[in-house]
Scaffold this motif. Structure first.
Motif, PDB file in Angstrom:
ATOM      1  N   GLY A  85       0.769  -1.639   0.091  1.00 15.54           N
ATOM      2  CA  GLY A  85       0.178   0.425  -0.366  1.00 15.54           C
ATOM      3  C   GLY A  85       0.948   1.216   0.319  1.00 15.54           C
ATOM      4  N   LYS A  86       2.101   0.934  -0.261  1.00 12.20           N
ATOM      5  CA  LYS A  86       2.933   2.098  -0.521  1.00 12.20           C
ATOM      6  C   LYS A  86       3.320   3.134  -1.581  1.00 12.20           C
ATOM      7  CE  LYS A  86       5.733   0.757   3.836  1.00 12.20           C
ATOM      8  NZ  LYS A  86       6.708   0.125   3.595  1.00 12.20           N
ATOM      9  N   PRO A  87       3.263   4.228  -2.038  1.00 11.09           N
ATOM     10  CA  PRO A  87       3.530   4.520  -3.551  1.00 11.09           C
ATOM     11  C   PRO A  87       4.280   3.081  -4.330  1.00 11.09           C
ATOM     12  CG  PRO A  87       3.756   6.032  -1.411  1.00 11.09           C
ATOM     13  CD  PRO A  87       4.013   5.477  -0.746  1.00 11.09           C
ATOM     14  N   SER A  88       4.229   3.813  -5.633  1.00 11.39           N
ATOM     15  CA  SER A  88       4.778   2.958  -6.067  1.00 11.39           C
ATOM     16  C   SER A  88       4.678   3.119  -7.892  1.00 11.39           C
ATOM     17  CB  SER A  88       4.424   0.661  -6.102  1.00 11.39           C
ATOM     18  OG  SER A  88       4.798   0.276  -7.268  1.00 11.39           O
ATOM     19  N   GLN A  89       5.375   2.624  -8.670  1.00  9.33           N
ATOM     20  CA  GLN A  89       5.218   3.057  -9.852  1.00  9.33           C
ATOM     21  C   GLN A  89       4.385   1.881 -10.657  1.00  9.33           C
ATOM     22  OE1 GLN A  89       5.863   6.174 -11.455  1.00  9.33           O
ATOM     23  NE2 GLN A  89       6.066   6.189  -9.531  1.00  9.33           N
ATOM     24  N   MET A  90       4.333   1.252 -10.181  1.00  5.02           N
ATOM     25  CA  MET A  90       4.009  -0.502 -10.715  1.00  5.02           C
ATOM     26  C   MET A  90       1.768  -0.133 -10.676  1.00  5.02           C
ATOM     27  SD  MET A  90       4.362  -3.693 -12.096  1.00  5.02           S
ATOM     28  CE  MET A  90       6.175  -3.549 -10.940  1.00  5.02           C
ATOM     29  N   THR A  91       1.985  -1.527 -11.262  1.00  3.38           N
ATOM     30  CA  THR A  91       0.187  -0.907 -12.058  1.00  3.38           C
ATOM     31  C   THR A  91      -0.359  -2.267 -12.406  1.00  3.38           C
ATOM     32  OG1 THR A  91       0.728  -0.671 -14.505  1.00  3.38           O
ATOM     33  CG2 THR A  91       0.613   1.149 -13.713  1.00  3.38           C
ATOM     34  N   ASP A  92      -1.940  -2.271 -12.182  1.00  7.20           N
ATOM     35  CA  ASP A  92      -2.748  -3.837 -12.346  1.00  7.20           C
ATOM     36  C   ASP A  92      -2.145  -3.832 -14.055  1.00  7.20           C
ATOM     37  OD1 ASP A  92      -3.453  -3.673 -10.015  1.00  7.20           O
ATOM     38  OD2 ASP A  92      -5.476  -2.819 -10.137  1.00  7.20           O
ATOM     39  N   GLU A  93      -1.876  -3.479 -14.538  1.00 11.52           N
ATOM     40  CA  GLU A  93      -1.893  -3.245 -15.684  1.00 11.52           C
ATOM     41  C   GLU A  93      -0.574  -4.055 -16.484  1.00 11.52           C
ATOM     42  OE1 GLU A  93      -0.807  -1.183 -20.921  1.00 11.52           O
ATOM     43  OE2 GLU A  93      -2.065   0.202 -18.996  1.00 11.52           O
ATOM     44  N   ARG A  94       0.821  -2.694 -16.207  1.00 12.72           N
ATOM     45  CA  ARG A  94       2.034  -3.492 -15.872  1.00 12.72           C
ATOM     46  C   ARG A  94       2.176  -5.094 -15.097  1.00 12.72           C
ATOM     47  NH1 ARG A  94       5.118   1.398 -14.553  1.00 12.72           N
ATOM     48  NH2 ARG A  94       5.144   2.600 -16.361  1.00 12.72           N
ATOM     49  N   VAL A  95       1.605  -5.584 -13.553  1.00 11.44           N
ATOM     50  CA  VAL A  95       1.037  -7.060 -13.123  1.00 11.44           C
ATOM     51  C   VAL A  95       0.895  -7.930 -14.386  1.00 11.44           C
ATOM     52  CG1 VAL A  95       0.561  -8.157 -10.836  1.00 11.44           C
ATOM     53  CG2 VAL A  95       0.882  -5.660 -11.358  1.00 11.44           C
ATOM     54  N   ASN A  96      -0.267  -7.563 -14.610  1.00 10.45           N
ATOM     55  CA  ASN A  96      -0.782  -8.220 -16.199  1.00 10.45           C
ATOM     56  C   ASN A  96       0.385  -9.033 -16.866  1.00 10.45           C
ATOM     57  OD1 ASN A  96      -3.055  -9.054 -14.008  1.00 10.45           O
ATOM     58  ND2 ASN A  96      -4.495  -6.998 -15.347  1.00 10.45           N
ATOM     59  N   LEU A  97       0.620  -7.671 -17.652  1.00  7.48           N
ATOM     60  CA  LEU A  97       1.904  -8.176 -18.724  1.00  7.48           C
ATOM     61  C   LEU A  97       3.322  -9.194 -18.175  1.00  7.48           C
ATOM     62  CD1 LEU A  97       1.985  -4.903 -19.746  1.00  7.48           C
ATOM     63  CD2 LEU A  97       1.235  -6.592 -20.925  1.00  7.48           C
ATOM     64  N   LEU A  98       3.750  -8.615 -16.980  1.00 10.02           N
ATOM     65  CA  LEU A  98       4.823  -9.154 -16.682  1.00 10.02           C
ATOM     66  C   LEU A  98       4.047 -10.876 -16.014  1.00 10.02           C
ATOM     67  CD1 LEU A  98       6.283  -6.637 -14.297  1.00 10.02           C
ATOM     68  CD2 LEU A  98       7.254  -7.652 -16.350  1.00 10.02           C
ATOM     69  N   GLN A  99       3.055 -11.324 -15.313  1.00 10.86           N
ATOM     70  CA  GLN A  99       2.754 -12.417 -15.148  1.00 10.86           C
ATOM     71  C   GLN A  99       2.024 -12.763 -16.185  1.00 10.86           C
ATOM     72  OE1 GLN A  99      -0.108 -12.252 -12.197  1.00 10.86           O
ATOM     73  NE2 GLN A  99       0.841 -11.589 -10.559  1.00 10.86           N
ATOM     74  N   ASP A 100       2.019 -12.479 -17.601  1.00 11.57           N
ATOM     75  CA  ASP A 100       1.212 -13.045 -18.632  1.00 11.57           C
ATOM     76  C   ASP A 100       2.873 -13.441 -19.420  1.00 11.57           C
ATOM     77  OD1 ASP A 100      -1.376 -12.434 -18.391  1.00 11.57           O
ATOM     78  OD2 ASP A 100      -1.117 -10.721 -19.710  1.00 11.57           O
ATOM     79  N   ILE A 101       3.866 -13.578 -19.372  1.00 10.16           N
ATOM     80  CA  ILE A 101       5.071 -14.149 -19.419  1.00 10.16           C
ATOM     81  C   ILE A 101       6.232 -14.698 -18.971  1.00 10.16           C
ATOM     82  CG2 ILE A 101       5.441 -12.379 -21.598  1.00 10.16           C
ATOM     83  CD1 ILE A 101       8.010 -10.741 -19.592  1.00 10.16           C
TER      84      ILE A 101
END
Length: 106
Positions: free
Chosen positions: A77-93
């Protein structure tokens, strides 16, 4: 009531919004380039487990570690540059969010 003249500069908040959006776009473009490098690594190596000390592309190794750090911050829950979209893209590979450090034996 003020009338804006043709040569009046835009208000300061408009400049801030413009430059903020521009920085965000540049950062997203950099992220996408590194993601493409990671996909190329996967094609060549069969996984996305980039070694922390990857002499062929140390910038990619650092980027991969940064993604793990940003993901951890996001989950805390801290400030982060990570987004749900990026998480999904990374998990997809097949991205691994946690990896065990392995000591090399000589």
């Amino acid at each position: 009531c003020q009338i804006a003249l043709k040569d009046d500069p835009p208000p300061l908040d408009a400049k801030i919004d413009f430059y903020g959006a521009q920085r965000t776009a540049v950062a997203a473009s950099r992220w996408n380039r590194k993601f493409e490098e990671l996909k190329a690594y996967e094609t060549e190596h069969g996984n996305v487990l980039v070694p922390a000390k990857f002499s062929e592309n140390q910038a990619l190794a650092t980027w991969v570690q940064t993604q793990r750090e940003q993901y951890k911050l996001m989950n805390e829950g801290k400030p982060s540059q990570m987004t749900d979209e990026r998480v999904n893209l990374l998990q997809d590979i097949g991205f691994e969010w946690t990896v065990k450090k392995v000591k090399k034996t000589q």
